[in-house]
Enzyme design. Structure first.
Site, PDB file in Angstrom:
ATOM      1  N   SER A  77      25.855  -5.348  84.056  1.00  0.00           N
ATOM      2  CA  SER A  77      26.872  -5.407  82.790  1.00  0.00           C
ATOM      3  C   SER A  77      28.232  -5.438  83.356  1.00  0.00           C
ATOM      4  O   SER A  77      28.562  -4.879  84.083  1.00  0.00           O
ATOM      5  CB  SER A  77      26.556  -4.167  81.711  1.00  0.00           C
ATOM      6  OG  SER A  77      27.551  -4.322  80.683  1.00  0.00           O
TER       7      SER A  77
ATOM      8  N   HIS B  52      32.163 -10.883  78.125  1.00  0.00           N
ATOM      9  CA  HIS B  52      31.031  -9.918  78.141  1.00  0.00           C
ATOM     10  C   HIS B  52      29.771 -10.167  78.719  1.00  0.00           C
ATOM     11  O   HIS B  52      29.604 -11.513  78.232  1.00  0.00           O
ATOM     12  CB  HIS B  52      30.867  -8.984  77.037  1.00  0.00           C
ATOM     13  CG  HIS B  52      29.529  -8.229  76.796  1.00  0.00           C
ATOM     14  ND1 HIS B  52      28.612  -8.809  76.239  1.00  0.00           N
ATOM     15  CD2 HIS B  52      29.082  -7.012  77.597  1.00  0.00           C
ATOM     16  CE1 HIS B  52      27.526  -7.976  76.421  1.00  0.00           C
ATOM     17  NE2 HIS B  52      27.796  -6.813  77.232  1.00  0.00           N
TER      18      HIS B  52
ATOM     19  N   HIS C  77      32.249  -2.937  59.434  1.00  0.00           N
ATOM     20  CA  HIS C  77      33.403  -2.263  58.472  1.00  0.00           C
ATOM     21  C   HIS C  77      34.621  -3.163  58.475  1.00  0.00           C
ATOM     22  O   HIS C  77      35.410  -2.679  57.649  1.00  0.00           O
ATOM     23  CB  HIS C  77      33.717  -0.975  59.393  1.00  0.00           C
ATOM     24  CG  HIS C  77      34.439  -0.803  60.832  1.00  0.00           C
ATOM     25  ND1 HIS C  77      33.525  -1.306  61.720  1.00  0.00           N
ATOM     26  CD2 HIS C  77      35.275  -0.776  61.177  1.00  0.00           C
ATOM     27  CE1 HIS C  77      34.097  -1.186  62.841  1.00  0.00           C
ATOM     28  NE2 HIS C  77      35.353  -0.893  62.436  1.00  0.00           N
TER      29      HIS C  77
ATOM     30  N   ARG D 163      26.761   7.361  84.095  1.00  0.00           N
ATOM     31  CA  ARG D 163      27.882   7.652  84.345  1.00  0.00           C
ATOM     32  C   ARG D 163      29.088   7.201  83.521  1.00  0.00           C
ATOM     33  O   ARG D 163      29.297   5.860  83.162  1.00  0.00           O
ATOM     34  CB  ARG D 163      28.150   7.076  85.786  1.00  0.00           C
ATOM     35  CG  ARG D 163      29.634   7.344  86.277  1.00  0.00           C
ATOM     36  CD  ARG D 163      29.781   7.083  87.822  1.00  0.00           C
ATOM     37  NE  ARG D 163      31.213   7.094  88.430  1.00  0.00           N
ATOM     38  CZ  ARG D 163      31.734   8.185  88.509  1.00  0.00           C
ATOM     39  NH1 ARG D 163      31.289   9.297  88.045  1.00  0.00           N
ATOM     40  NH2 ARG D 163      33.213   8.324  88.999  1.00  0.00           N
TER      41      ARG D 163
END
Length: 290
Positions: free
Chosen positions: A90, A104, A165, A250
């Site tokens: 990632s 990302h 939202h 972690r």
């Protein structure tokens, strides 16, 4: 089901991406290896205050456990209480220059007994939009997965990276897929490799075009404001963040995805016709970029 081959690929992908990004930035990623008492561990590669990247991380993890956390079993109740193995790479990159977009990318594999699936994708979050950048990123995403899968995975990405939202997308999307287990393990693994292998081709040309663009405090303030949306999504909705925290990963490595400088302003709106307003009107909406 050859999980060792998947792990080897993910480790190699992490190394290749870090090497390319170090060349791009001129600085070095620090390495942080960690272990997990329940089983497994990972290798975090992080850069902060680089010449190009204000913060970036390219992380590998491979963890095992006696039972999947709630974030993974909410839609898969049949897996509750089963031992699992989860691995993946990632990355999140936050450049300093506001004209360089945040990006990302994630590729992952889960296995619980004889049940397995892959997931992954990549998405782009610009602060100042450029049509050629959006077209290039999406064209590379399409090349990675093919013309048949791209429309489905693009739509999935548009729907997933959406702040309910706020009623707005996080960025301009890209690819997202999960629960991939057909037609067979090797075919799914090949698709995941294609996504991982296309990341640098999707992102590096954009950074090379924008890295030297002049900017001032106005652009930095808008970047910090829009980064607030990134924080909101990652802490409220992101499955990877929730899984990592709930499974005892972690914390420092998980939360490296958050930008180092961020701001919130009450009920702020960009001036009509401004470059900041154009992000909302022209880019933060689903579009057929290719």
């Amino acid at each position: 089901m050859n999980l060792a081959a998947v792990s080897d690929y993910f480790l190699g992908l992490q190394a290749a991406i870090v090497a390319a990004l170090e060349t791009l930035d001129g600085g070095q990623f620090r390495e942080d290896r960690w272990t997990r008492p329940e089983g497994g561990g990972g290798r975090a590669r992080v850069i902060e205050e680089g010449a190009l990247f204000e913060r970036g991380g390219v992380n590998f993890s491979s963890v095992q456990g006696a039972s999947l956390p709630p974030s993974a079993t909410a839609s898969r109740p049949q897996l509750a209480g089963r031992a699992f193995e989860a691995m993946g790479v990632s990355l999140v990159l936050h450049p300093r220059n506001p004209y360089c977009p945040t990006v990302h990318m994630n590729v992952r594999c889960f296995a619980a007994g004889d049940i397995w699936w892959f997931g992954g994708g990549m998405d782009l979050t610009p602060y100042y939009g450029f049509e050629e950048d959006a077209r290039h990123f999406h064209a590379t995403c399409k090349a990675a997965v093919g013309k048949d899968l791209y429309p489905r995975f693009k739509r999935w990405c548009d729907e997933y990276f959406f702040l309910k939202h706020r009623r707005e997308p996080r960025g301009i999307g890209g690819l997202f897929f999960d629960d991939l287990n057909e037609p067979d393990f090797d075919a799914c693994f090949s698709l995941v490799r294609a996504v991982g292998d296309h990341f640098l081709a999707a992102y590096v040309p954009i950074i090379e075009r924008r890295r030297d663009a002049p900017y001032g405090e106005r652009e930095r303030e808008f970047q910090a404001y829009r980064r607030g949306r990134y924080v909101e999504f990652n802490l409220v909705y992101d499955r990877g963040t929730l899984f990592g925290l709930q499974s005892g990963g972690r914390t420092e490595a998980i939360l490296m995805s958050l930008p180092p400088r961020v701001a919130w302003r009450y009920d702020w709106k960009p001036a009509a016709g401004s470059p900041e307003a154009r992000l909302y009107t022209d880019f933060l909406r689903p579009r057929d970029w290719v």
